[in-house]
Scaffold this active site. Structure first.
Site, PDB file in Angstrom:
ATOM      1  CD  GLU A   1      -8.486  -2.081  -8.571  1.00 31.62           C
ATOM      2  OE1 GLU A   1      -9.227  -1.061  -9.116  1.00 31.62           O
ATOM      3  OE2 GLU A   1      -7.490  -2.401  -8.565  1.00 31.62           O
TER       4      GLU A   1
ATOM      5  CG  HIS B   1      -4.166  -4.280  -0.751  1.00 35.70           C
ATOM      6  ND1 HIS B   1      -2.860  -4.333  -0.827  1.00 35.70           N
ATOM      7  CD2 HIS B   1      -4.216  -3.722  -2.141  1.00 35.70           C
ATOM      8  CE1 HIS B   1      -2.091  -3.403  -1.577  1.00 35.70           C
ATOM      9  NE2 HIS B   1      -3.102  -3.125  -2.884  1.00 35.70           N
TER      10      HIS B   1
END
Ligand code: ACO
Length: 374
Positions: free
Chosen positions: A315, A260
């Site tokens: 996700e 991320h």
């Protein structure tokens, strides 16, 4: 320009340029707080895990819009105006759900009196409309008629009802509600910034959200849960996870659902959604596979990047939740957009409350002043 010395003065003191505005502070916000090092996400100070456990999407949206915490806040979906239905019927059945949602919000805006400044009532009306519009398009594209909202149902179970034509069981609705809560807000990401830029011109809330949907549609922003689904399908059994992870990385491919830009710790949204996925009534068969892949992936990524923590992101566990509630992967991005309505519209209200038109500078790199060719 009246001052002929201005360009020279600007050249003498060039302003710093930050591609992608990285590190540039462009707003003050009291809405979402992201601490990437600690793996913490707060909405108005409240921990995301606590909000998932004790709240519903309408109560969290209301918290973002007003600052008030009322866990019983009720927000049903609303009816789709006829002009929006006409527009949705006119779209090709192959249109992407994100395009359909963007179109629907734009047409909806044309049917409303959206006075300045934007208000929580406007935010509520738009957030209640969009799930009905997406559900209507999802049905129209397979030759079925839209389903009218059920005012007794809260927004997320209402969306599932309008999508499927029957009420979802509580566990399924609760799982998607958790996904909506974790997707509601995440600081000054690209689509939220787009919404604030549009608002800063004193444009209306529907225009801001139409633009935000356009920004979210881009593959660099819209998330990767459908790609997580595709990758996990390549793994044949939990015992096969190690082979698959190593081969994928050896090819130079990325493991979807890991890493991320902001989080260096385990994404707190992934933590909340993993809990939800594991307690779902209809777990996708491959949840066990996904957990095996995660264990191996975290170990191998740590081996390969000892100085760069690469942890599970939202996700990865959004994928089993969205699959488990019966959504098809092509609806994932637009469903994420529905969830983000709360954050977008809260930022619109916040931007308007202390507005200054957003107008950064650019460094001119074109030719110097010259005459047109004769
Ligand atoms: N799998 C394998 N390697 C990875 C991954 C991954 N998922 N993510 C980063 N790396 C590696 C990179 O190859 C790079 O290695 P190198 O230094 O040897 O070249 C190193 O880690 C740093 O990567 P960056 O691209 O600089 O990290 P950045 O912070 O820019 O990227 C991103 C973040 C785009 C999310 C990245 O981690 C990625 O592509 N992840 C996979 C896609 C994904 O899960 N996206 C959803 C993100 S969550 C969200 O958007 C809501």
């Amino acid at each position: 320009m009246t001052d002929s010395t201005a360009p020279a003065a600007a050249a003498a003191a060039p302003k710093p340029y930050s591609p992608g505005l990285e590190g540039v502070v462009a707003a003050e916000t009291a809405l979402g707080y992201v601490d990437g090092e600690a793996g913490q996400l707060l909405y108005r100070g409240y921990r995301i895990g606590d909000l998932v456990e004790h709240g519903t999407y309408p109560s969290v949206a209301n918290l973002l819009w007003t600052g008030d915490w009322d866990p019983r806040h009720h927000l049903p979906t609303s009816a789709v105006p006829e002009s929006v239905l006409v527009a949705l019927r006119a779209l090709p059945r192959t249109a992407k759900p994100m395009d359909a949602l963007r179109t629907a919000v734009s047409v909806w805006g044309a049917t409303q009196e959206l006075a300045w400044p934007p208000t929580p009532e406007q935010a509520r009306a738009l957030t209640a409309f969009s799930p009905s519009a997406l559900a209507a398009f999802a049905r129209l594209r397979v030759g079925r008629e839209p389903v009218a909202p059920d005012p007794e149902l809260d927004l997320v179970p209402g969306f599932l009802y309008q999508l499927n034509g029957e009420r979802a069981d509580d566990a399924t609705a609760r799982a998607l509600d958790a996904y909506f809560i974790v997707g509601a807000e995440h600081g000054l990401n690209a689509s939220t910034f787009a919404a604030r830029v549009i608002t800063s011109t004193r444009s209306d809330i529907a225009s801001a959200v139409t633009g935000a949907i356009g920004a979210l549609k881009g593959p660099l922003h819209g998330g990767a849960p459908s790609e997580v689904v595709e990758q996990i399908h390549e793994v044949t059994s939990p015992a096969d996870a190690e082979r698959w992870v190593r081969e994928t990385l050896a090819r130079g491919d990325r493991l979807m659902g890991f890493g991320h830009r902001v989080y260096r710790a385990y994404d707190p949204r992934a933590k909340a959604l993993r809990k939800v996925a594991e307690s779902m009534a209809h777990k996708p068969e491959w949840l066990e596979l996904a957990i095996a892949v995660e264990d191996v992936a975290l170990r191998v990524l740590a081996e390969k990047h000892p100085d760069r923590p690469l942890k599970t992101n939202v996700e990865f566990y959004a994928a089993p939740v969205l699959m488990g509630v019966g959504l098809t992967p092509d609806l994932f991005p637009a469903t994420f957009a529905l969830a983000r309505h709360a954050g977008w519209t809260a930022h619109v209200i916040e931007q308007a409350s202390a507005n200054r038109i957003i107008r950064p500078d650019a460094i001119y790199t074109g030719p110097a002043e010259r005459d047109l060719p004769a």
